[in-house]
Design an enzyme around this catalytic site. Structure first.
Site, short mmCIF file in Angstrom:
data_model
loop_
_atom_site.label_atom_id
_atom_site.label_comp_id
_atom_site.label_asym_id
_atom_site.label_seq_id
_atom_site.Cartn_x
_atom_site.Cartn_y
_atom_site.Cartn_z
CG ASP A 103 -0.26 0.12 2.72
OD1 ASP A 103 1.20 0.24 2.83
OD2 ASP A 103 -1.06 0.12 3.59
CG HIS A 104 -1.18 4.78 1.56
ND1 HIS A 104 -1.89 4.33 1.93
CD2 HIS A 104 -0.63 5.14 2.78
CE1 HIS A 104 -2.79 4.28 2.90
NE2 HIS A 104 -1.77 4.69 3.16
CB CYS A 158 0.53 -2.57 4.49
SG CYS A 158 0.73 -3.66 6.11
N GLY A 159 2.39 -0.20 6.76
CA GLY A 159 2.72 0.20 7.50
C GLY A 159 3.29 -0.90 8.57
CB THR A 160 1.92 -2.93 11.37
OG1 THR A 160 0.44 -3.30 10.32
CG2 THR A 160 1.86 -1.29 12.30
N GLY A 161 2.53 -5.25 8.19
CA GLY A 161 2.46 -6.18 8.00
C GLY A 161 1.57 -6.63 8.34
N GLY A 174 -2.03 -5.95 8.64
CA GLY A 174 -3.81 -5.73 7.76
C GLY A 174 -3.02 -6.46 7.06
CG MET A 175 0.28 -5.46 3.83
SD MET A 175 -0.98 -5.79 1.82
CE MET A 175 -0.45 -3.81 1.63
CG HIS A 179 10.33 -24.11 12.38
ND1 HIS A 179 10.17 -24.15 13.68
CD2 HIS A 179 11.36 -25.13 12.24
CE1 HIS A 179 11.51 -24.84 14.27
NE2 HIS A 179 12.30 -25.28 12.90
CG HIS A 215 8.53 -28.08 11.10
ND1 HIS A 215 8.30 -27.47 12.77
CD2 HIS A 215 10.04 -28.26 11.89
CE1 HIS A 215 9.64 -27.32 13.42
NE2 HIS A 215 10.09 -28.05 13.09
C1 RB5 Z 1 -2.04 2.50 6.36
O1 RB5 Z 1 -1.63 3.72 7.34
C2 RB5 Z 1 -1.70 1.05 7.21
O2 RB5 Z 1 -3.23 1.09 8.12
C3 RB5 Z 1 -1.52 0.09 6.63
O3 RB5 Z 1 -0.30 0.22 6.09
C4 RB5 Z 1 -1.14 -0.92 7.68
O4 RB5 Z 1 0.10 -1.27 8.29
C5 RB5 Z 1 -2.63 -2.29 7.77
O5 RB5 Z 1 -2.16 -3.22 8.36
#
Ligand code: RB5
Length: 148
Positions: A8-9, A66-69, A71-72, A99, A134
């Site tokens: 994402d952005h 993404c920002g944290t990984g 949500g993906m 594993h 595994h």
């Molecule tokens: C975008 O602002 C942020 O929510 C997204 O990149 C991600 O961190 C979601 O899991």
């Protein structure tokens, strides 16, 4: 071997670094996601594309940033056959492959930064699945029955 790489952005720089790593290793690469941080993209829309490609066999590897990984990975793991792992350091990069036989590597650019994404992706790519005990455990991941 084909890799599909999306962000994402919030993950554009990490996505570009991941593509650099993969292209140096000779992967055929498909890229999904915005080119500029002002072009907002919803992470599930990108994760759906990458998880579909990996679970249908169109690509052998997925990389999501993404920002944290998180949500993906949450989105990608809705697909049977997807094993998306959030990678935060060298140990999780290694274990996700050794594993868990992870087939989608997820990174948080706002957590570890674009340079660490490239470093941990190298470890992920260099680590084979151990198999053995595994194998059966990984086989149980898609056994969603609602009970233990
Ligand atoms: C975008 O602002 C942020 O929510 C997204 O990149 C991600 O961190 C979601 O899991």
């Amino acid at each position: 071997m084909k890799a599909i790489v999306g962000s994402d952005h919030a993950g554009i720089n990490g996505r570009k670094n991941a593509i650099e790593v993969l292209s140096q290793r000779g992967w055929d690469i498909e890229e999904k996601g915005p080119e500029a941080s002002e072009d907002r993209a919803d992470y599930p829309d990108i994760a759906h594309l990458i998880a579909t490609a990996v679970t249908t066999g169109e690509a052998q590897l997925g990389v999501l940033v993404c920002g944290t990984g998180q949500g993906m990975a949450m989105t990608a793991n809705r697909y049977p056959g997807a094993r998306a792992a959030v990678i935060t350091d060298a140990f999780t990069a290694e274990m996700a492959r050794a594993h868990n036989d992870a087939n989608i590597a997820c990174f948080g650019e706002r957590v570890i930064g674009q340079e660490q994404i490239a470093i941990h992706l190298q470890t992920f790519l260099d680590t084979p699945f151990e198999g053995g005990r595994h194998e059966a455990r990984v086989g149980k991941i898609d056994k969603v029955t609602g009970g233990a």
